[in-house]
Write an enzyme that holds these catalytic residues in place. Structure first.
Site, PDB file in Angstrom:
ATOM      1  N   GLY A   1      -3.709  10.951  -8.189  1.00  0.00           N
ATOM      2  CA  GLY A   1      -3.770  10.915  -6.714  1.00  0.00           C
ATOM      3  C   GLY A   1      -3.403   9.576  -6.104  1.00  0.00           C
ATOM      4  N   GLY A   2      -3.352   8.515  -6.915  1.00  0.00           N
ATOM      5  CA  GLY A   2      -2.880   7.220  -6.419  1.00  0.00           C
ATOM      6  C   GLY A   2      -3.769   6.593  -5.367  1.00  0.00           C
TER       7      GLY A   2
ATOM      8  CB  ALA B   1       0.075   9.850   2.260  1.00  0.00           C
TER       9      ALA B   1
ATOM     10  CG  ASP C   1       3.179   2.972  -0.068  1.00  0.00           C
ATOM     11  OD1 ASP C   1       3.656   3.797   0.739  1.00  0.00           O
ATOM     12  OD2 ASP C   1       1.982   2.615  -0.054  1.00  0.00           O
TER      13      ASP C   1
ATOM     14  N   GLY D   1      -3.988  -4.272  12.501  1.00  0.00           N
ATOM     15  CA  GLY D   1      -3.087  -3.141  12.241  1.00  0.00           C
ATOM     16  C   GLY D   1      -3.906  -1.901  11.926  1.00  0.00           C
TER      17      GLY D   1
ATOM     18  CG  HIS E   1      -6.918  26.217  30.876  1.00  0.00           C
ATOM     19  ND1 HIS E   1      -6.900  24.871  31.200  1.00  0.00           N
ATOM     20  CD2 HIS E   1      -7.974  26.762  31.524  1.00  0.00           C
ATOM     21  CE1 HIS E   1      -7.898  24.620  32.028  1.00  0.00           C
ATOM     22  NE2 HIS E   1      -8.573  25.745  32.243  1.00  0.00           N
TER      23      HIS E   1
ATOM     24  CB  SER F   1       2.046  -0.547  -1.838  1.00  0.00           C
ATOM     25  OG  SER F   1       1.097   0.284  -1.194  1.00  0.00           O
TER      26      SER F   1
HETATM   27  P1  FAD Z   1       0.431   5.265  -4.485  1.00  0.00           P
HETATM   28  O1  FAD Z   1      -0.410   6.250  -3.778  1.00  0.00           O
HETATM   29  O2  FAD Z   1       0.114   3.836  -4.352  1.00  0.00           O
HETATM   30  O3  FAD Z   1       0.398   5.695  -6.018  1.00  0.00           O
HETATM   31  C1  FAD Z   1       1.005   4.930  -7.021  1.00  0.00           C
HETATM   32  C2  FAD Z   1       0.365   5.266  -8.337  1.00  0.00           C
HETATM   33  O4  FAD Z   1       1.165   4.712  -9.374  1.00  0.00           O
HETATM   34  C3  FAD Z   1      -1.040   4.674  -8.523  1.00  0.00           C
HETATM   35  O5  FAD Z   1      -1.919   5.686  -8.921  1.00  0.00           O
HETATM   36  C4  FAD Z   1      -0.862   3.643  -9.634  1.00  0.00           C
HETATM   37  O6  FAD Z   1      -1.989   3.538 -10.478  1.00  0.00           O
HETATM   38  C5  FAD Z   1       0.310   4.220 -10.390  1.00  0.00           C
HETATM   39  N1  FAD Z   1       1.064   3.216 -11.150  1.00  0.00           N
HETATM   40  C6  FAD Z   1       1.598   2.059 -10.708  1.00  0.00           C
HETATM   41  N2  FAD Z   1       2.286   1.435 -11.680  1.00  0.00           N
HETATM   42  C7  FAD Z   1       2.183   2.214 -12.775  1.00  0.00           C
HETATM   43  C8  FAD Z   1       2.691   2.123 -14.083  1.00  0.00           C
HETATM   44  N3  FAD Z   1       3.464   1.102 -14.474  1.00  0.00           N
HETATM   45  N4  FAD Z   1       2.367   3.111 -14.963  1.00  0.00           N
HETATM   46  C9  FAD Z   1       1.611   4.144 -14.599  1.00  0.00           C
HETATM   47  N5  FAD Z   1       1.124   4.300 -13.360  1.00  0.00           N
HETATM   48  C10 FAD Z   1       1.412   3.353 -12.451  1.00  0.00           C
HETATM   49  N6  FAD Z   1      -1.225   6.913   4.566  1.00  0.00           N
HETATM   50  C11 FAD Z   1      -1.203   7.989   5.386  1.00  0.00           C
HETATM   51  O7  FAD Z   1      -0.156   8.625   5.532  1.00  0.00           O
HETATM   52  N7  FAD Z   1      -2.330   8.406   6.041  1.00  0.00           N
HETATM   53  C12 FAD Z   1      -3.497   7.753   5.935  1.00  0.00           C
HETATM   54  O8  FAD Z   1      -4.499   8.152   6.535  1.00  0.00           O
HETATM   55  C13 FAD Z   1      -3.550   6.605   5.104  1.00  0.00           C
HETATM   56  N8  FAD Z   1      -4.700   5.924   4.955  1.00  0.00           N
HETATM   57  C14 FAD Z   1      -4.735   4.832   4.141  1.00  0.00           C
HETATM   58  C15 FAD Z   1      -5.919   4.117   4.037  1.00  0.00           C
HETATM   59  C16 FAD Z   1      -5.997   2.990   3.231  1.00  0.00           C
HETATM   60  C17 FAD Z   1      -7.294   2.231   3.138  1.00  0.00           C
HETATM   61  C18 FAD Z   1      -4.850   2.598   2.477  1.00  0.00           C
HETATM   62  C19 FAD Z   1      -4.922   1.412   1.576  1.00  0.00           C
HETATM   63  C20 FAD Z   1      -3.656   3.303   2.576  1.00  0.00           C
HETATM   64  C21 FAD Z   1      -3.585   4.417   3.421  1.00  0.00           C
HETATM   65  N9  FAD Z   1      -2.405   5.135   3.583  1.00  0.00           N
HETATM   66  C22 FAD Z   1      -2.369   6.216   4.421  1.00  0.00           C
HETATM   67  C23 FAD Z   1      -1.175   4.764   2.862  1.00  0.00           C
HETATM   68  C24 FAD Z   1      -0.981   5.675   1.639  1.00  0.00           C
HETATM   69  O9  FAD Z   1      -2.109   5.572   0.805  1.00  0.00           O
HETATM   70  C25 FAD Z   1       0.275   5.281   0.875  1.00  0.00           C
HETATM   71  O10 FAD Z   1       1.381   5.269   1.755  1.00  0.00           O
HETATM   72  C26 FAD Z   1       0.542   6.272  -0.244  1.00  0.00           C
HETATM   73  O11 FAD Z   1      -0.530   6.333  -1.142  1.00  0.00           O
HETATM   74  C27 FAD Z   1       1.818   5.906  -0.997  1.00  0.00           C
HETATM   75  O12 FAD Z   1       2.020   6.834  -2.006  1.00  0.00           O
HETATM   76  P2  FAD Z   1       2.846   6.490  -3.325  1.00  0.00           P
HETATM   77  O13 FAD Z   1       2.916   7.763  -4.087  1.00  0.00           O
HETATM   78  O14 FAD Z   1       4.106   5.809  -2.973  1.00  0.00           O
HETATM   79  O15 FAD Z   1       1.981   5.401  -4.107  1.00  0.00           O
HETATM   80  P1  NAI Z   2      -0.361  -3.268   9.089  1.00  0.00           P
HETATM   81  O1  NAI Z   2       1.035  -3.697   8.888  1.00  0.00           O
HETATM   82  O2  NAI Z   2      -0.645  -1.995   9.787  1.00  0.00           O
HETATM   83  O3  NAI Z   2      -1.149  -4.398   9.910  1.00  0.00           O
HETATM   84  C1  NAI Z   2      -1.214  -5.733   9.497  1.00  0.00           C
HETATM   85  C2  NAI Z   2      -1.604  -6.573  10.690  1.00  0.00           C
HETATM   86  O4  NAI Z   2      -1.925  -7.875  10.231  1.00  0.00           O
HETATM   87  C3  NAI Z   2      -0.484  -6.715  11.714  1.00  0.00           C
HETATM   88  O5  NAI Z   2      -0.980  -6.399  12.981  1.00  0.00           O
HETATM   89  C4  NAI Z   2      -0.065  -8.162  11.568  1.00  0.00           C
HETATM   90  O6  NAI Z   2       0.424  -8.711  12.775  1.00  0.00           O
HETATM   91  C5  NAI Z   2      -1.391  -8.806  11.149  1.00  0.00           C
HETATM   92  N1  NAI Z   2      -1.255 -10.130  10.507  1.00  0.00           N
HETATM   93  C6  NAI Z   2      -0.307 -10.529   9.616  1.00  0.00           C
HETATM   94  N2  NAI Z   2      -0.498 -11.812   9.279  1.00  0.00           N
HETATM   95  C7  NAI Z   2      -1.599 -12.262   9.963  1.00  0.00           C
HETATM   96  C8  NAI Z   2      -2.285 -13.523  10.049  1.00  0.00           C
HETATM   97  N3  NAI Z   2      -1.880 -14.590   9.359  1.00  0.00           N
HETATM   98  N4  NAI Z   2      -3.363 -13.609  10.852  1.00  0.00           N
HETATM   99  C9  NAI Z   2      -3.775 -12.530  11.562  1.00  0.00           C
HETATM  100  N5  NAI Z   2      -3.145 -11.317  11.524  1.00  0.00           N
HETATM  101  C10 NAI Z   2      -2.085 -11.192  10.730  1.00  0.00           C
HETATM  102  O7  NAI Z   2      -1.011  -3.315   7.621  1.00  0.00           O
HETATM  103  P2  NAI Z   2      -2.401  -2.759   7.084  1.00  0.00           P
HETATM  104  O8  NAI Z   2      -3.321  -2.465   8.201  1.00  0.00           O
HETATM  105  O9  NAI Z   2      -2.831  -3.700   6.039  1.00  0.00           O
HETATM  106  O10 NAI Z   2      -1.974  -1.394   6.415  1.00  0.00           O
HETATM  107  C11 NAI Z   2      -1.049  -1.394   5.308  1.00  0.00           C
HETATM  108  C12 NAI Z   2      -0.263  -0.129   5.272  1.00  0.00           C
HETATM  109  O11 NAI Z   2      -1.071   0.980   4.912  1.00  0.00           O
HETATM  110  C13 NAI Z   2       0.373   0.164   6.603  1.00  0.00           C
HETATM  111  O12 NAI Z   2       1.756   0.039   6.457  1.00  0.00           O
HETATM  112  C14 NAI Z   2       0.015   1.562   6.934  1.00  0.00           C
HETATM  113  O13 NAI Z   2       1.161   2.323   7.184  1.00  0.00           O
HETATM  114  C15 NAI Z   2      -0.702   2.104   5.704  1.00  0.00           C
HETATM  115  N6  NAI Z   2      -1.920   2.774   6.173  1.00  0.00           N
HETATM  116  C16 NAI Z   2      -1.771   3.919   6.922  1.00  0.00           C
HETATM  117  C17 NAI Z   2      -2.860   4.535   7.473  1.00  0.00           C
HETATM  118  C18 NAI Z   2      -2.658   5.724   8.319  1.00  0.00           C
HETATM  119  O14 NAI Z   2      -1.603   6.328   8.244  1.00  0.00           O
HETATM  120  N7  NAI Z   2      -3.613   6.129   9.119  1.00  0.00           N
HETATM  121  C19 NAI Z   2      -4.202   4.027   7.269  1.00  0.00           C
HETATM  122  C20 NAI Z   2      -4.246   2.809   6.507  1.00  0.00           C
HETATM  123  C21 NAI Z   2      -3.135   2.237   5.974  1.00  0.00           C
END
Ligand code: FAD
Ligand code: NAI
Length: 467
Positions: A39-40, A321, A313, A183, A445, A146
């Protein structure tokens, strides 16, 4: 082991969806994951656990602050933090097991261990138990995702200077938390702790919040979250964060270059994420990363080595995601010889605070910088009967359209339940609807969706009905 048609490295939403689609298309597929659960980031430490805590903390906040206004007395409401974390873990567990089930159902070979290239058609998997398996494969999909990034002067120690991963499982509710970055993660997890009683201070480098979204949403969100008690320090550049054992001190420079100091129990670093390719041995497959650490790909998401693809990512584009999932399906279909298409402009983004914010298509700032003419229409939630009934009057829908053709160019929303409502805008953009098309469709509505119809009426002919 027989040779596979496709081997996917990484089981996040990009990787596991790619594997399913490959299997559906008749390819013999393997997936490699270094962690014990599938599930990553998204399922284990991202989308799913953060939304579980957002929902739970919102219930608690409503019970304390809003139920009384609905005529429901809730004396003696108490927080059970281990219980809240436990429910979150259950949700994560069920969701990850769901992926395991899907792998079995689709006859995908799951191999746990760290994957690295031996050649472009051979991937070595090193298990935690010291085992080494060499997987032969026709094609490889890199879906390694990432990791959180940081900024100079801020060393993440996972104790008091933490990332989202630690913030999803803190042993205690902090009294005070400094969040670096206004962010998506900063506002979502800042909201969770603010609702649970933590004093939350968000320090943001830019003069606006959620810079990846339309500017109007950042402004509305700032106003709304301030009302909820979160403190914001915009135009503050963080210089350093130091862990003093029982507290953390963060120093930043404000617009006037004056030093401002924040102290707290925890500092959540939420300044973006970086592509993860460590230990992949890309060289052995003839690959290099670009200046941002990403795996470069062409329009088919193929790397410079034929038969090796990369998605999610770890490649260019939004770190979301559902973007990773679309790319997973896309690559599987490319490998199968089909001609799929992704319209990146129509991938929505959502911020799951309460109220929520979402957008799709061009932002107003993008249209201005591209000098592209546009017209705009909007409608506030406070004019909706449904919003008043639900006591959810903060929010708006804004529609940007072409002034000549009336084609919708972008839709941006803030308000209750708009994480789901944005799907209507995606359909409109995908079918190249005009603002008039949307304005002439019946919307039930009373619903929040009526704001979309009204904003479309405003955009197409400046004639909303209920304003
Ligand atoms: P990942 O989900 O990062 O999966 C990569 C996988 O590869 C991991 O399991 C890792 O262990 C594995 N891996 C890496 N290198 C190796 C290797 N060499 N060998 C074997 N396995 C390996 N996005 C949304 O759209 N909606 C949200 O609500 C949302 N909320 C988020 C909340 C948080 C707190 C965070 C941190 C992120 C959130 N995101 C959200 C972003 C979302 O999680 C990522 O965009 C998404 O998981 C990317 O998917 P991916 O498949 O590219 O990689
Ligand atoms: P982000 O890119 O959304 O926000 C980072 C923020 O940090 C920006 O506003 C930037 O200006 C600020 N920043 C950078 N350098 C700074 C400094 N020196 N001092 C103060 N502020 C600074 O990144 P974030 O929130 O870490 O999320 C990472 C990724 O995960 C995003 O790209 C997002 O797409 C994804 N994600 C998506 C979610 C969703 O879809 N609901 C939920 C959580 C994460």
């Amino acid at each position: 082991m027989d040779k596979f048609d496709v081997t996917v490295i990484g089981s996040g939403p990009g990787g596991y969806v790619a594997a399913i689609r490959c299997a559906q298309l008749g390819m013999k597929t393997a997936i490699i994951e270094r962690y014990s659960t599938l599930g990553g980031t998204c399922l284990n430490v991202g989308c799913i656990p953060s939304k579980a805590l957002l929902d739970s903390s919102e219930h608690y906040h409503n019970a304390l602050k809003n139920f009384g206004k609905h005529g429901i007395e809730t004396d003696g409401v108490r927080l059970n933090w281990p219980g809240m974390l436990g429910r979150k873990d259950d949700v994560v567990g069920q969701t990850c097991s769901g992926v395991e089930y899907l792998m079995k159902k689709n006859e995908i070979k799951v191999i746990h261990g760290h994957g690295s290239f031996e050649t472009n058609q051979k991937v070595l998997v090193q298990g935690e138990d010291g085992s080494n398996i060499s997987v032969e494969t026709e094609n490889v999909i890199i879906a390694t995702g990432s990791k959180p990034s940081s900024i100079p002067g801020v060393q993440i120690d996972k104790q008091r200077i933490i990332t989202s991963t630690e913030a999803l499982k803190l042993a205690e509710i902090p009294q005070k938390m400094v969040v670096i970055g206004g962010g998506i993660i900063g506002l979502e997890l800042g909201s969770v702790y603010s609702r649970l009683g933590t004093e939350v201070q968000v320090v943001e480098y830019l003069d606006r919040l959620i810079p990846s979204m339309d500017g109007s949403l950042g402004k509305e969100m700032l106003r709304t979250l301030k009302k909820q008690g979160i403190q914001f320090f915009l135009s503050h550049a963080v210089q350093e964060a130091k862990n003093f054992g029982d507290k953390v001190v963060v120093k930043a420079l404000n617009k006037k270059e004056q030093e401002v100091e924040f102290d707290a129990d925890y500092c959540l670093v939420a300044v973006g994420r970086r592509p993860y390719t460590e230990g992949l041995n890309l060289n052995a497959a003839g690959l290099e990363i670009d200046e941002k650490g990403r795996v470069p790909v062409d329009e088919n998401l193929q790397t410079q080595t034929p038969g090796i693809y990369a998605i999610g990512d770890v490649v260019r584009g939004a770190m979301l995601a559902h973007k990773a999932e679309e790319e997973g399906v896309f690559v599987a279909e490319v490998i199968a010889g089909e001609k799929p298409h992704i319209n990146y402009r129509n991938i929505p983004s959502v911020l799951y605070t309460w109220p929520e914010a979402a957008g799709v298509g061009f932002t107003e700032e993008e249209l201005i910088s591209e000098e592209r003419p546009y017209k705009s229409g909007s409608f506030p939630f406070r004019a909706l009967g449904r919003a008043r009934a639900a006591m959810e009057t903060d929010g708006l829908v804004k529609i940007l359209a072409d002034p000549d053709t009336d084609e919708i160019l972008g839709v941006h929303m803030m308000g209750a339940r708009i994480a789901d409502l944005i799907a209507e805008a995606v359909v409109a953009l995908e079918y190249r609807a005009s603002a008039e098309d949307l304005s002439r469709m019946s919307h039930a509505h009373p619903t929040f969706a009526e704001a979309v119809k009204e904003a479309a009426l405003d955009a197409t002919a400046k004639r909303p009905l209920h304003l």
